[in-house]
Design a protein around this motif. Structure first.
Motif, PDB file in Angstrom:
ATOM      1  N   ILE A 124       0.854  -1.183   0.000  1.00 33.71           N
ATOM      2  CA  ILE A 124       0.000   0.000   0.000  1.00 33.71           C
ATOM      3  C   ILE A 124       0.889   1.231   0.000  1.00 33.71           C
ATOM      4  CG2 ILE A 124      -1.819   1.293   1.174  1.00 33.71           C
ATOM      5  CD1 ILE A 124      -2.778  -1.272   2.447  1.00 33.71           C
ATOM      6  N   GLU A 159      -1.517  -1.156  -4.317  1.00 36.58           N
ATOM      7  CA  GLU A 159      -2.530  -0.114  -4.377  1.00 36.58           C
ATOM      8  C   GLU A 159      -1.949   1.212  -3.910  1.00 36.58           C
ATOM      9  OE1 GLU A 159      -5.565  -0.425  -0.896  1.00 36.58           O
ATOM     10  OE2 GLU A 159      -4.898  -2.485  -1.311  1.00 36.58           O
ATOM     11  N   HIS A 184      -6.959   4.715  -4.926  1.00 34.14           N
ATOM     12  CA  HIS A 184      -7.952   5.322  -4.044  1.00 34.14           C
ATOM     13  C   HIS A 184      -7.593   6.804  -3.913  1.00 34.14           C
ATOM     14  CE1 HIS A 184      -8.954   1.173  -2.888  1.00 34.14           C
ATOM     15  NE2 HIS A 184      -7.652   0.998  -2.780  1.00 34.14           N
ATOM     16  N   ARG A 205      -8.792   1.079   4.784  1.00 35.68           N
ATOM     17  CA  ARG A 205      -8.338   0.020   3.879  1.00 35.68           C
ATOM     18  C   ARG A 205      -7.740  -1.144   4.675  1.00 35.68           C
ATOM     19  NH1 ARG A 205      -9.787  -1.868   0.652  1.00 35.68           N
ATOM     20  NH2 ARG A 205      -7.913  -2.609  -0.402  1.00 35.68           N
ATOM     21  N   GLU A 208     -10.281  -3.386   6.080  1.00 33.34           N
ATOM     22  CA  GLU A 208     -10.950  -4.208   5.072  1.00 33.34           C
ATOM     23  C   GLU A 208     -10.092  -5.365   4.584  1.00 33.34           C
ATOM     24  OE1 GLU A 208     -11.848  -1.366   2.067  1.00 33.34           O
ATOM     25  OE2 GLU A 208     -13.342  -0.306   3.291  1.00 33.34           O
ATOM     26  N   THR A 209      -8.793  -5.345   4.865  1.00 28.54           N
ATOM     27  CA  THR A 209      -7.909  -6.402   4.382  1.00 28.54           C
ATOM     28  C   THR A 209      -7.917  -7.586   5.335  1.00 28.54           C
ATOM     29  OG1 THR A 209      -5.977  -5.462   5.498  1.00 28.54           O
ATOM     30  CG2 THR A 209      -6.412  -4.724   3.254  1.00 28.54           C
TER      31      THR A 209
END
Length: 293
Positions: A124, A159, A184, A205, A208-209
Protein backbone atom coordinates in the motif's frame (compact mmCIF):
# COMPACT_ATOMS: atom_id res chain seq x y z
CA UNK A 1 15.94 0.23 6.78
CA UNK A 2 19.14 -1.64 6.06
CA UNK A 3 22.39 -0.37 7.50
CA UNK A 4 24.21 2.32 5.58
CA UNK A 5 26.00 0.75 2.63
CA UNK A 6 28.97 2.18 0.76
CA UNK A 7 26.91 2.27 -2.43
CA UNK A 8 24.91 5.13 -0.93
CA UNK A 9 27.92 7.38 -0.61
CA UNK A 10 28.74 10.13 -3.08
CA UNK A 11 31.77 8.36 -4.54
CA UNK A 12 29.37 5.90 -6.19
CA UNK A 13 27.27 8.50 -8.03
CA UNK A 14 27.36 9.42 -11.70
CA UNK A 15 27.45 13.07 -12.80
CA UNK A 16 25.95 13.72 -16.18
CA UNK A 17 25.22 16.70 -18.41
CA UNK A 18 22.37 16.25 -20.84
CA UNK A 19 19.39 18.05 -22.36
CA UNK A 20 15.68 18.12 -21.66
CA UNK A 21 13.97 15.69 -24.03
CA UNK A 22 10.49 16.49 -22.73
CA UNK A 23 9.15 19.04 -20.26
CA UNK A 24 5.38 19.31 -20.00
CA UNK A 25 2.59 20.17 -17.59
CA UNK A 26 0.69 17.09 -16.39
CA UNK A 27 -1.49 18.65 -13.66
CA UNK A 28 -2.01 21.99 -11.95
CA UNK A 29 1.47 23.51 -11.36
CA UNK A 30 2.93 20.03 -11.88
CA UNK A 31 5.40 19.09 -14.61
CA UNK A 32 7.14 16.01 -15.93
CA UNK A 33 10.57 16.26 -17.48
CA UNK A 34 12.54 13.60 -19.32
CA UNK A 35 16.29 13.42 -19.83
CA UNK A 36 18.51 10.89 -21.56
CA UNK A 37 20.83 9.53 -18.89
CA UNK A 38 21.51 5.80 -19.34
CA UNK A 39 24.26 5.80 -16.72
CA UNK A 40 21.67 6.63 -14.05
CA UNK A 41 18.71 4.82 -15.63
CA UNK A 42 20.62 1.53 -15.57
CA UNK A 43 21.72 1.82 -11.94
CA UNK A 44 18.79 3.19 -9.95
CA UNK A 45 16.30 1.33 -7.76
CA UNK A 46 12.84 2.55 -6.67
CA UNK A 47 12.97 5.29 -4.07
CA UNK A 48 16.30 6.76 -5.12
CA UNK A 49 16.62 10.33 -6.36
CA UNK A 50 18.84 12.63 -8.37
CA UNK A 51 20.07 16.14 -7.82
CA UNK A 52 19.45 18.36 -10.83
CA UNK A 53 20.28 21.92 -11.80
CA UNK A 54 20.10 24.03 -14.92
CA UNK A 55 23.51 24.06 -16.57
CA UNK A 56 25.25 27.23 -17.69
CA UNK A 57 23.41 29.45 -15.18
CA UNK A 58 24.36 30.70 -11.76
CA UNK A 59 20.91 31.30 -10.31
CA UNK A 60 19.76 29.16 -8.74
CA UNK A 61 23.24 27.87 -8.08
CA UNK A 62 22.61 24.68 -6.14
CA UNK A 63 20.68 21.67 -7.38
CA UNK A 64 17.35 20.29 -6.22
CA UNK A 65 16.46 16.75 -5.24
CA UNK A 66 13.87 15.01 -7.41
CA UNK A 67 12.72 11.43 -6.90
CA UNK A 68 12.96 9.24 -9.99
CA UNK A 69 9.42 8.79 -11.29
CA UNK A 70 10.04 6.52 -14.28
CA UNK A 71 12.76 4.74 -16.23
CA UNK A 72 12.17 4.35 -19.98
CA UNK A 73 14.00 2.05 -22.35
CA UNK A 74 15.18 2.95 -25.83
CA UNK A 75 14.14 1.10 -29.00
CA UNK A 76 16.56 -1.72 -28.17
CA UNK A 77 15.18 -2.22 -24.66
CA UNK A 78 18.09 -0.56 -22.85
CA UNK A 79 17.12 1.70 -19.89
CA UNK A 80 18.05 5.13 -21.21
CA UNK A 81 15.70 7.89 -20.05
CA UNK A 82 14.54 8.98 -16.63
CA UNK A 83 11.40 10.98 -15.87
CA UNK A 84 11.13 13.39 -12.94
CA UNK A 85 7.93 15.02 -11.69
CA UNK A 86 8.09 18.35 -9.92
CA UNK A 87 5.79 21.02 -8.53
CA UNK A 88 6.30 24.56 -9.80
CA UNK A 89 6.77 26.41 -6.55
CA UNK A 90 10.14 28.10 -5.94
CA UNK A 91 12.73 29.84 -8.08
CA UNK A 92 14.33 26.67 -9.42
CA UNK A 93 11.14 24.82 -10.30
CA UNK A 94 9.72 27.98 -11.89
CA UNK A 95 12.84 28.32 -14.04
CA UNK A 96 12.69 24.63 -14.84
CA UNK A 97 9.03 24.82 -15.89
CA UNK A 98 9.88 27.66 -18.26
CA UNK A 99 12.83 25.82 -19.84
CA UNK A 100 12.22 24.53 -23.38
CA UNK A 101 13.19 21.14 -24.74
CA UNK A 102 16.93 21.20 -25.46
CA UNK A 103 17.83 23.14 -22.32
CA UNK A 104 21.03 21.77 -20.83
CA UNK A 105 20.85 20.34 -17.33
CA UNK A 106 23.34 18.80 -14.97
CA UNK A 107 22.33 15.94 -12.72
CA UNK A 108 24.02 13.52 -10.37
CA UNK A 109 22.83 10.26 -8.89
CA UNK A 110 21.33 7.84 -8.26
CA UNK A 111 21.34 8.90 -4.62
CA UNK A 112 19.88 7.47 -1.44
CA UNK A 113 19.11 3.95 -0.28
CA UNK A 114 15.80 3.22 -2.04
CA UNK A 115 12.88 1.19 -0.74
CA UNK A 116 13.46 -2.38 0.38
CA UNK A 117 12.04 -5.18 -1.75
CA UNK A 118 10.75 -7.30 1.11
CA UNK A 119 8.15 -9.92 0.16
CA UNK A 120 4.56 -9.18 1.14
CA UNK A 121 1.00 -10.01 0.21
CA UNK A 122 -0.10 -6.40 -0.18
CA UNK A 123 1.82 -3.21 -0.92
CA UNK A 124 0.00 0.00 0.00
CA UNK A 125 1.52 3.28 -1.16
CA UNK A 126 0.09 6.15 0.92
CA UNK A 127 1.03 9.48 -0.66
CA UNK A 128 0.09 13.13 -0.53
CA UNK A 129 1.10 16.34 -2.27
CA UNK A 130 4.01 15.58 -4.59
CA UNK A 131 4.82 12.38 -2.65
CA UNK A 132 3.61 10.09 -5.43
CA UNK A 133 6.87 10.56 -7.32
CA UNK A 134 8.87 7.54 -6.00
CA UNK A 135 5.94 5.11 -6.20
CA UNK A 136 5.43 4.17 -9.85
CA UNK A 137 8.70 2.26 -10.13
CA UNK A 138 8.21 0.64 -6.72
CA UNK A 139 4.75 -0.68 -7.56
CA UNK A 140 5.86 -1.96 -10.95
CA UNK A 141 8.81 -3.76 -9.38
CA UNK A 142 6.57 -5.20 -6.67
CA UNK A 143 4.26 -6.71 -9.29
CA UNK A 144 7.14 -7.96 -11.42
CA UNK A 145 6.47 -5.56 -14.30
CA UNK A 146 9.86 -3.85 -14.20
CA UNK A 147 13.19 -5.19 -13.01
CA UNK A 148 16.18 -3.45 -11.49
CA UNK A 149 19.41 -4.88 -10.14
CA UNK A 150 17.57 -6.91 -7.49
CA UNK A 151 14.61 -9.28 -7.04
CA UNK A 152 11.26 -8.15 -8.43
CA UNK A 153 7.74 -9.58 -8.19
CA UNK A 154 7.74 -9.53 -4.41
CA UNK A 155 4.10 -8.46 -3.82
CA UNK A 156 0.82 -10.09 -4.80
CA UNK A 157 -1.17 -6.84 -4.86
CA UNK A 158 -0.36 -3.12 -5.08
CA UNK A 159 -2.53 -0.11 -4.38
CA UNK A 160 -2.15 3.64 -4.03
CA UNK A 161 -3.92 5.99 -1.66
CA UNK A 162 -3.30 9.42 -3.15
CA UNK A 163 -4.37 12.61 -1.41
CA UNK A 164 -4.32 16.19 -2.67
CA UNK A 165 -6.01 19.47 -1.86
CA UNK A 166 -8.15 19.19 -5.02
CA UNK A 167 -8.56 17.03 -8.10
CA UNK A 168 -6.50 19.26 -10.39
CA UNK A 169 -3.37 18.53 -8.33
CA UNK A 170 -3.47 14.76 -8.83
CA UNK A 171 -0.63 13.83 -11.22
CA UNK A 172 0.27 10.43 -12.63
CA UNK A 173 -3.02 8.71 -11.77
CA UNK A 174 -3.44 7.23 -15.25
CA UNK A 175 0.00 5.63 -15.07
CA UNK A 176 -0.81 4.11 -11.70
CA UNK A 177 -3.97 2.60 -13.13
CA UNK A 178 -2.21 1.41 -16.30
CA UNK A 179 0.28 -0.42 -14.08
CA UNK A 180 -2.57 -2.34 -12.49
CA UNK A 181 -2.53 -0.65 -9.08
CA UNK A 182 -5.81 -0.16 -7.25
CA UNK A 183 -6.11 3.62 -6.91
CA UNK A 184 -7.95 5.32 -4.04
CA UNK A 185 -8.14 9.09 -4.47
CA UNK A 186 -8.98 11.52 -1.70
CA UNK A 187 -9.12 15.31 -1.66
CA UNK A 188 -9.55 18.02 0.94
CA UNK A 189 -12.51 19.49 -0.95
CA UNK A 190 -14.12 16.27 -2.17
CA UNK A 191 -13.55 17.10 -5.85
CA UNK A 192 -12.07 13.63 -6.50
CA UNK A 193 -12.55 10.36 -4.67
CA UNK A 194 -13.52 10.72 -1.04
CA UNK A 195 -13.33 13.85 1.07
CA UNK A 196 -10.85 12.50 3.57
CA UNK A 197 -7.23 12.48 4.65
CA UNK A 198 -4.74 9.83 3.54
CA UNK A 199 -4.18 8.32 7.03
CA UNK A 200 -7.94 7.92 7.53
CA UNK A 201 -8.36 6.19 4.17
CA UNK A 202 -5.41 3.95 5.00
CA UNK A 203 -6.96 2.97 8.33
CA UNK A 204 -10.19 1.98 6.56
CA UNK A 205 -8.34 0.02 3.88
CA UNK A 206 -6.38 -1.91 6.50
CA UNK A 207 -9.60 -2.76 8.33
CA UNK A 208 -10.95 -4.21 5.07
CA UNK A 209 -7.91 -6.40 4.38
CA UNK A 210 -7.45 -9.94 5.61
CA UNK A 211 -5.74 -9.76 9.00
CA UNK A 212 -3.53 -12.69 7.97
CA UNK A 213 -1.96 -10.76 5.11
CA UNK A 214 1.59 -9.48 5.26
CA UNK A 215 1.19 -5.79 4.49
CA UNK A 216 3.84 -3.26 3.57
CA UNK A 217 2.95 0.41 3.72
CA UNK A 218 5.24 2.99 2.12
CA UNK A 219 4.52 6.67 2.45
CA UNK A 220 5.79 9.98 1.10
CA UNK A 221 4.38 13.48 1.33
CA UNK A 222 3.81 16.14 3.98
CA UNK A 223 5.52 15.22 7.24
CA UNK A 224 2.35 15.42 9.33
CA UNK A 225 0.65 13.00 6.93
CA UNK A 226 3.54 10.54 7.13
CA UNK A 227 3.54 10.76 10.92
CA UNK A 228 -0.18 9.87 11.04
CA UNK A 229 0.34 7.03 8.53
CA UNK A 230 3.11 5.67 10.76
CA UNK A 231 0.80 5.88 13.78
CA UNK A 232 -1.91 3.89 11.99
CA UNK A 233 0.59 1.15 11.15
CA UNK A 234 2.15 1.13 14.63
CA UNK A 235 -1.26 0.73 16.27
CA UNK A 236 -2.03 -2.31 14.13
CA UNK A 237 1.35 -3.84 14.90
CA UNK A 238 0.51 -3.56 18.59
CA UNK A 239 -2.63 -5.57 17.83
CA UNK A 240 -0.51 -8.28 16.27
CA UNK A 241 -1.00 -7.39 12.58
CA UNK A 242 1.90 -7.98 10.21
CA UNK A 243 2.04 -4.39 8.98
CA UNK A 244 5.37 -2.70 8.31
CA UNK A 245 5.85 0.91 7.25
CA UNK A 246 8.68 2.74 5.49
CA UNK A 247 8.77 6.49 5.01
CA UNK A 248 10.48 8.49 2.28
CA UNK A 249 11.60 11.69 3.97
CA UNK A 250 11.36 14.92 2.00
CA UNK A 251 13.79 16.90 4.14
CA UNK A 252 15.13 19.86 2.08
CA UNK A 253 18.57 19.13 0.67
CA UNK A 254 21.34 21.44 -0.50
CA UNK A 255 24.12 19.12 -1.67
CA UNK A 256 22.56 15.65 -1.87
CA UNK A 257 25.88 13.96 -1.09
CA UNK A 258 26.15 14.17 2.69
CA UNK A 259 28.50 17.14 3.01
CA UNK A 260 26.31 20.01 4.21
CA UNK A 261 24.19 18.23 6.89
CA UNK A 262 21.19 20.40 5.99
CA UNK A 263 18.82 17.45 5.49
CA UNK A 264 19.14 15.69 8.84
CA UNK A 265 16.27 13.83 10.50
CA UNK A 266 16.00 12.50 14.04
CA UNK A 267 16.29 8.71 13.93
CA UNK A 268 16.12 6.29 16.87
CA UNK A 269 19.15 4.10 17.52
CA UNK A 270 19.26 0.52 18.81
CA UNK A 271 19.85 1.79 22.36
CA UNK A 272 16.62 3.80 22.28
CA UNK A 273 18.32 7.17 21.96
CA UNK A 274 18.11 9.22 18.77
CA UNK A 275 20.71 10.78 16.55
CA UNK A 276 20.66 12.95 13.44
CA UNK A 277 20.88 11.03 10.17
CA UNK A 278 21.45 12.59 6.76
CA UNK A 279 18.43 11.97 4.58
CA UNK A 280 20.49 12.12 1.39
CA UNK A 281 22.91 9.28 2.21
CA UNK A 282 21.37 7.39 5.14
CA UNK A 283 17.88 7.76 3.70
CA UNK A 284 15.64 9.00 2.26
CA UNK A 285 13.93 5.72 3.16
CA UNK A 286 13.65 4.92 6.86
CA UNK A 287 11.72 2.48 9.00
CA UNK A 288 8.75 4.57 10.17
CA UNK A 289 9.11 3.37 13.74
CA UNK A 290 12.64 4.80 13.87
CA UNK A 291 11.67 8.38 13.07
CA UNK A 292 11.35 10.92 15.90
CA UNK A 293 8.63 13.14 14.46
Amino acid sequence: MSSLHADYYADQLVQHQTELVENEAIAESTYRLRVACPSIAQRCVPGQFVMIRLADVNAPLIGRAFAIWDVIADSEGTPTYIDLIYLKKGSFTTACAESPVGTRVSLWGPLGNGFSNQNCDRLIMAVGGIGQTPMLLLGREALGQQSFDRESGWAKHAEVIYGARRQSLHAGVDQFRSAGFDVHLCTDDGSAGTRALVPDVLAERLKETDARERVRVVTCGPEIMMEKVAEVCAALRLEGRDVHCQVSMETPMACGIGICFSCVAKVKQDDGEWDYKRTCVEGPIFDAEKIVW
